[in-house]
Design a protein around this motif. Structure first.
Motif, PDB file in Angstrom:
ATOM      1  N   ILE A 195      -4.255   5.357 -26.657  1.00 23.12           N
ATOM      2  CA  ILE A 195      -4.443   6.760 -26.283  1.00 23.12           C
ATOM      3  C   ILE A 195      -3.320   7.620 -26.875  1.00 23.12           C
ATOM      4  O   ILE A 195      -3.574   8.673 -27.464  1.00 23.12           O
ATOM      5  N   VAL A 196      -2.091   7.157 -26.740  1.00 23.33           N
ATOM      6  CA  VAL A 196      -0.942   7.921 -27.234  1.00 23.33           C
ATOM      7  C   VAL A 196      -0.963   8.015 -28.756  1.00 23.33           C
ATOM      8  O   VAL A 196      -0.547   9.031 -29.331  1.00 23.33           O
ATOM      9  N   ALA A 197      -1.466   6.992 -29.432  1.00 19.89           N
ATOM     10  CA  ALA A 197      -1.548   7.014 -30.894  1.00 19.89           C
ATOM     11  C   ALA A 197      -2.437   8.148 -31.395  1.00 19.89           C
ATOM     12  O   ALA A 197      -2.314   8.580 -32.552  1.00 19.89           O
ATOM     13  N   ASN A 198      -3.312   8.637 -30.537  1.00 20.39           N
ATOM     14  CA  ASN A 198      -4.193   9.754 -30.903  1.00 20.39           C
ATOM     15  C   ASN A 198      -3.565  11.118 -30.624  1.00 20.39           C
ATOM     16  O   ASN A 198      -4.246  12.144 -30.714  1.00 20.39           O
ATOM     17  N   GLY A 199      -2.283  11.122 -30.270  1.00 20.62           N
ATOM     18  CA  GLY A 199      -1.571  12.384 -30.106  1.00 20.62           C
ATOM     19  C   GLY A 199      -1.390  12.860 -28.674  1.00 20.62           C
ATOM     20  O   GLY A 199      -0.890  13.967 -28.452  1.00 20.62           O
ATOM     21  N   TRP A 200      -1.753  12.033 -27.686  1.00 19.85           N
ATOM     22  CA  TRP A 200      -1.663  12.436 -26.290  1.00 19.85           C
ATOM     23  C   TRP A 200      -0.341  11.995 -25.678  1.00 19.85           C
ATOM     24  O   TRP A 200       0.284  11.040 -26.127  1.00 19.85           O
ATOM     25  N   ASN A 201       0.045  12.663 -24.606  1.00 20.97           N
ATOM     26  CA  ASN A 201       1.271  12.354 -23.879  1.00 20.97           C
ATOM     27  C   ASN A 201       0.992  12.202 -22.393  1.00 20.97           C
ATOM     28  O   ASN A 201      -0.074  12.586 -21.897  1.00 20.97           O
ATOM     29  N   GLY A 202       1.988  11.649 -21.678  1.00 19.23           N
ATOM     30  CA  GLY A 202       1.875  11.454 -20.239  1.00 19.23           C
ATOM     31  C   GLY A 202       2.929  12.229 -19.483  1.00 19.23           C
ATOM     32  O   GLY A 202       3.811  12.861 -20.066  1.00 19.23           O
ATOM     33  N   ARG A 203       2.834  12.163 -18.169  1.00 16.87           N
ATOM     34  CA  ARG A 203       3.806  12.804 -17.281  1.00 16.87           C
ATOM     35  C   ARG A 203       3.969  11.910 -16.055  1.00 16.87           C
ATOM     36  O   ARG A 203       2.977  11.397 -15.516  1.00 16.87           O
ATOM     37  N   HIS A 204       5.212  11.745 -15.608  1.00 22.57           N
ATOM     38  CA  HIS A 204       5.526  10.877 -14.477  1.00 22.57           C
ATOM     39  C   HIS A 204       5.749  11.704 -13.217  1.00 22.57           C
ATOM     40  O   HIS A 204       6.461  12.714 -13.246  1.00 22.57           O
ATOM     41  N   LEU A 205       5.141  11.284 -12.116  1.00 20.36           N
ATOM     42  CA  LEU A 205       5.371  11.863 -10.796  1.00 20.36           C
ATOM     43  C   LEU A 205       6.073  10.796  -9.958  1.00 20.36           C
ATOM     44  O   LEU A 205       5.482   9.757  -9.655  1.00 20.36           O
ATOM     45  N   ALA A 206       7.327  11.041  -9.601  1.00 20.61           N
ATOM     46  CA  ALA A 206       8.161  10.019  -8.960  1.00 20.61           C
ATOM     47  C   ALA A 206       7.896   9.940  -7.463  1.00 20.61           C
ATOM     48  O   ALA A 206       8.795  10.133  -6.640  1.00 20.61           O
ATOM     49  N   GLU A 207       6.654   9.645  -7.106  1.00 20.49           N
ATOM     50  CA  GLU A 207       6.269   9.431  -5.714  1.00 20.49           C
ATOM     51  C   GLU A 207       5.418   8.162  -5.638  1.00 20.49           C
ATOM     52  O   GLU A 207       4.606   7.911  -6.529  1.00 20.49           O
ATOM     53  N   PRO A 208       5.566   7.360  -4.589  1.00 19.49           N
ATOM     54  CA  PRO A 208       4.777   6.132  -4.455  1.00 19.49           C
ATOM     55  C   PRO A 208       3.395   6.427  -3.863  1.00 19.49           C
ATOM     56  O   PRO A 208       3.226   6.451  -2.652  1.00 19.49           O
ATOM     57  N   LEU A 209       2.411   6.625  -4.729  1.00 16.27           N
ATOM     58  CA  LEU A 209       1.089   7.060  -4.271  1.00 16.27           C
ATOM     59  C   LEU A 209       0.024   5.969  -4.334  1.00 16.27           C
ATOM     60  O   LEU A 209      -1.137   6.234  -4.050  1.00 16.27           O
ATOM     61  N   PHE A 210       0.415   4.752  -4.719  1.00 17.24           N
ATOM     62  CA  PHE A 210      -0.531   3.645  -4.619  1.00 17.24           C
ATOM     63  C   PHE A 210       0.216   2.383  -4.229  1.00 17.24           C
ATOM     64  O   PHE A 210       1.448   2.322  -4.288  1.00 17.24           O
ATOM     65  N   CYS A 211      -0.531   1.383  -3.806  1.00 16.93           N
ATOM     66  CA  CYS A 211       0.035   0.102  -3.374  1.00 16.93           C
ATOM     67  C   CYS A 211      -0.324  -0.967  -4.394  1.00 16.93           C
ATOM     68  O   CYS A 211      -1.502  -1.192  -4.682  1.00 16.93           O
ATOM     69  N   TYR A 212       0.699  -1.613  -4.923  1.00 20.50           N
ATOM     70  CA  TYR A 212       0.574  -2.626  -5.964  1.00 20.50           C
ATOM     71  C   TYR A 212       0.782  -3.979  -5.302  1.00 20.50           C
ATOM     72  O   TYR A 212       1.872  -4.286  -4.823  1.00 20.50           O
ATOM     73  N   ARG A 213      -0.272  -4.785  -5.275  1.00 20.49           N
ATOM     74  CA  ARG A 213      -0.248  -6.018  -4.492  1.00 20.49           C
ATOM     75  C   ARG A 213       0.414  -7.155  -5.271  1.00 20.49           C
ATOM     76  O   ARG A 213       0.030  -7.458  -6.404  1.00 20.49           O
ATOM     77  N   MET A 214       1.387  -7.788  -4.622  1.00 21.92           N
ATOM     78  CA  MET A 214       2.104  -8.913  -5.219  1.00 21.92           C
ATOM     79  C   MET A 214       1.529 -10.230  -4.713  1.00 21.92           C
ATOM     80  O   MET A 214       1.483 -10.485  -3.508  1.00 21.92           O
ATOM     81  N   HIS A 215       1.070 -11.073  -5.635  1.00 22.09           N
ATOM     82  CA  HIS A 215       0.574 -12.401  -5.270  1.00 22.09           C
ATOM     83  C   HIS A 215       0.683 -13.301  -6.488  1.00 22.09           C
ATOM     84  O   HIS A 215       0.961 -12.846  -7.603  1.00 22.09           O
ATOM     85  N   GLN A 216       0.446 -14.567  -6.300  1.00 25.78           N
ATOM     86  CA  GLN A 216       0.650 -15.535  -7.371  1.00 25.78           C
ATOM     87  C   GLN A 216      -0.327 -15.350  -8.531  1.00 25.78           C
ATOM     88  O   GLN A 216      -0.080 -15.829  -9.639  1.00 25.78           O
ATOM     89  N   GLY A 217      -1.440 -14.636  -8.295  1.00 24.66           N
ATOM     90  CA  GLY A 217      -2.462 -14.511  -9.325  1.00 24.66           C
ATOM     91  C   GLY A 217      -2.378 -13.266 -10.176  1.00 24.66           C
ATOM     92  O   GLY A 217      -3.253 -13.037 -11.019  1.00 24.66           O
ATOM     93  N   ASN A 218      -1.328 -12.431 -10.010  1.00 27.20           N
ATOM     94  CA  ASN A 218      -1.200 -11.238 -10.859  1.00 27.20           C
ATOM     95  C   ASN A 218      -1.197 -11.641 -12.334  1.00 27.20           C
ATOM     96  O   ASN A 218      -0.415 -12.506 -12.747  1.00 27.20           O
ATOM     97  N   LEU A 219      -2.041 -10.999 -13.134  1.00 29.33           N
ATOM     98  CA  LEU A 219      -2.148 -11.366 -14.547  1.00 29.33           C
ATOM     99  C   LEU A 219      -0.834 -11.188 -15.291  1.00 29.33           C
ATOM    100  O   LEU A 219      -0.531 -11.933 -16.225  1.00 29.33           O
ATOM    101  N   SER A 220      -0.042 -10.211 -14.890  1.00 31.00           N
ATOM    102  CA  SER A 220       1.224  -9.940 -15.574  1.00 31.00           C
ATOM    103  C   SER A 220       2.316 -10.930 -15.207  1.00 31.00           C
ATOM    104  O   SER A 220       3.351 -10.997 -15.877  1.00 31.00           O
ATOM    105  N   GLY A 221       2.115 -11.690 -14.129  1.00 30.95           N
ATOM    106  CA  GLY A 221       3.152 -12.591 -13.640  1.00 30.95           C
ATOM    107  C   GLY A 221       4.148 -11.914 -12.716  1.00 30.95           C
ATOM    108  O   GLY A 221       5.046 -12.573 -12.174  1.00 30.95           O
TER     109      GLY A 221
END
Length: 251
Positions: A195-221
């Protein structure tokens, strides 16, 4: 739900593979959004657990969505393959991809869409807005806060720091598709880089607005690392770019 026109339609895609334990909560969190209208597209990538039954039950219970669709694949194609197939059905102005083991807080969509449009008033190249998160256990208990890095286009070449989910204009996602289905780790890194390679940019909002579940099966490890750290008594905010892998075809 807000009485909005389809110009404000939010499309949410949830890819799923064998996360029947979690996906009901993910779907419920979309139905509980204070924003509307929302179309939800769930893609089951040949699960061998009870995912399809759980999804069907959760969709039947969802009564605040404009529309809901379940796509059941017959061949395993991975997360990006599931995304590619879902994009054929996306009709909204806004877009979120939600991992099937994560949960959005009720005001996630309303806050991020408002902040995205506010940012775009100053810079029309901004196409997506991402937030911090709360790290939660397999059963939903809060562990710590996960922090994303402020937007830096050059840094994206060396680190994966834009989370899934993030709220994006749908057009740049569709423009960057199809995504490389050979990528099985660092899938979000691959998506944002295209997406960024096509010239787009992002913006960060420093608030915890979602819950990221930690377990042994996370694809990222990340789940195993965080759980091991918490078990050792290592508490505190975590900079997520130090945990997420770059795009890779490794499995």
């Amino acid at each position: 739900m807000d009485d909005l026109t389809n110009d404000a339609l939010l499309s949410v895609v949830i890819p799923n593979h064998n996360y029947g334990e979690f996906i009901g909560a993910a779907i419920a969190s979309i139905d509980a959004q204070t924003y509307g209208p929302i179309e939800l597209i769930v893609v089951d990538d040949v699960s061998t657990d009870d995912s399809v039954k759980v999804i069907e039950k959760a969709l039947a219970a969802a009564d605040q969505l404009l529309s809901a669709r379940l796509i059941v694949l017959e061949q395993n194609v991975g997360k990006l393959g599931a995304l590619n197939r879902a994009l054929e059905h996306v009709t909204g102005r806004y877009f979120i991809i939600l991992d099937s083991d994560d949960v959005l807080l009720p005001d996630y969509a309303a806050r991020t869409i408002a902040e995205l449009e506010r940012a775009r008033a100053d810079d029309e190249t901004i196409a997506f807005l991402y937030t911090d998160c709360m790290l939660i256990s397999r059963t939903g208990e809060e562990l710590d806060r996960g922090k994303s890095t402020g937007w830096d286009k050059a840094l994206l070449e060396r680190y994966s720091f834009v989370p899934e989910p993030a709220t994006c204009l749908a057009a740049p996602v569709l423009e960057a598709a199809p995504f490389d289905e050979a990528i099985r780790k660092g899938t979000k890194h691959h998506k944002w880089k295209k997406i960024v390679a096509n010239g787009w940019n992002g913006r960060h909002l420093a608030e915890p607005l979602f819950c990221y579940r930690m377990h042994q099966g996370n694809l990222s490890g990340i789940g195993k690392r965080v759980i091991d750290e918490v078990d050792r008594g290592e508490r505190g905010e975590r900079i997520l770019s130090g945990y997420w892998p770059l795009q890779s075809t490794d499995r």
